[in-house]
Design a protein around this motif. Sequence first.
Motif, PDB file in Angstrom:
ATOM      1  N   TYR A 303       0.903  -1.383  -0.094  1.00 46.09           N
ATOM      2  CA  TYR A 303       0.171  -0.097  -0.488  1.00 46.09           C
ATOM      3  C   TYR A 303       0.969   0.801  -0.168  1.00 46.09           C
ATOM      4  O   TYR A 303       0.592   2.391  -0.771  1.00 46.09           O
ATOM      5  N   LYS A 304       1.891   1.214   0.735  1.00 48.67           N
ATOM      6  CA  LYS A 304       2.698   2.358   1.191  1.00 48.67           C
ATOM      7  C   LYS A 304       3.648   2.471  -0.511  1.00 48.67           C
ATOM      8  O   LYS A 304       3.870   3.688  -0.632  1.00 48.67           O
ATOM      9  N   THR A 307       1.415   4.736  -3.475  1.00 51.93           N
ATOM     10  CA  THR A 307       0.658   4.725  -3.243  1.00 51.93           C
ATOM     11  C   THR A 307      -0.009   6.021  -4.121  1.00 51.93           C
ATOM     12  O   THR A 307      -1.708   5.954  -3.813  1.00 51.93           O
ATOM     13  N   SER A 310      -3.126   2.779  -3.970  1.00 54.62           N
ATOM     14  CA  SER A 310      -4.145   3.113  -2.750  1.00 54.62           C
ATOM     15  C   SER A 310      -4.247   4.032  -1.997  1.00 54.62           C
ATOM     16  O   SER A 310      -6.081   3.975  -1.912  1.00 54.62           O
ATOM     17  N   GLU A 311      -4.349   5.429  -2.735  1.00 52.28           N
ATOM     18  CA  GLU A 311      -4.989   6.678  -2.553  1.00 52.28           C
ATOM     19  C   GLU A 311      -6.341   6.979  -3.247  1.00 52.28           C
ATOM     20  O   GLU A 311      -6.945   6.980  -2.836  1.00 52.28           O
TER      21      GLU A 311
END
Length: 393
Positions: A303-304, A307, A310-311
């Motif tokens: 997820y990181k 980005t 996921s955002e």
Amino acid sequence: MKTKLLFISLIATFQLSAQNYQNIHKNAILVDTHNDFLTQTMEKNFVFDTNLKGKTHSDLNRIKEGGVDVQFFSVWSDGEKQNPYDFANRQIDSLDAVIKRNPDKIVKVANSKELLKAVKQNKIAALIGVEGGHQFENDLGKLEALYNRGTRYITLTWNNSTPWATSASDETNPEGAKNSEGKNGLTAFGKQVVQKMNSLGMMVDISHVGEQTFYDVIATTTKPVIASHSSVYALCPHKRNLKDDQIKAIAKNGGVIQINFNSGFIDPSVDAREMAFIESHKAEIDSLMQTGMEPFLAQESIYKKYTEESEALRAPFEWVIKHIEYVIKLVGVDYVGIGSDFDGIFLPPKELDDVTDYIKITKALAEKGYSEKDIDKILGGNLLRVLIANETN
């Protein structure tokens, strides 16, 4: 002319509410019933009383900045953890160490009287919620020991069932585990657990439990229950959410539903998109797990890393307010609160990036015309009422 005057009056009321939301937020006792920072400590060695902006959803100074007066810290392990009771105590040790270093900022409280004293002293009142009944290892003595260390609710199950209570994950799965009596719900020992918690003054948390377990709890408990971090099934049909009849049963019981911020639990479009995102990066996740990384951490790293993707999965902020208002319209303003799940979720809603953003909820409620009295209830008053009711014999 009357219509014009009414319109002007409505605008003035709106402006007054919008202007006053900061004072309302400051004066309210804000209670968050579910923050998973202790997991961040155990898995990443993050230290709560350091600046972790950009790394976590919360730290000591940001919780204060966000206006949080009362924080329930979640003690969690999954069903595969060896010696979960010892691991639970290590998590509590880590919180105690933070409190010892910062006595002017945060204090562990044992009851509502100590809680209100801490708030009056402008300190954060810290309590513990044990997320998953497997952590007291089927031993009522260990349950009481956790109470003595500051635990004021236990979530009867996490996603894994216990021998005495079945979870939502298992009850909604045809292949899911049953309890030790070969069925869903509470066993005779499970009912003893509820009764023990009632006698101690420890709130029974029905987040994560299956429907049969839920109704067995409602039939057994003599005290109001909580859903420490759950949302509304009618708006987002996720197995972790509460159906209308369950919400009504909690209200009749005098309990409270603390709305979870996880995007997948509040916006019905997120779950399928999130599953597709995970599937698209499955090979990379599997590769990380093969190095020994925990599944939760492997997913979080993806997820990181991605980005932008996921955002795009994050729910609009308005969905949080929709869930709060749904409960209010169904059963009244006395039965809803906030259980963010910060630092235990990957995807909080847009605009709720971390614990400094709670004031946006206050602002939205004020702009919708809710009174200061009702906003106070939503932000923490309802939970305090349930806590006090559980303390009363």
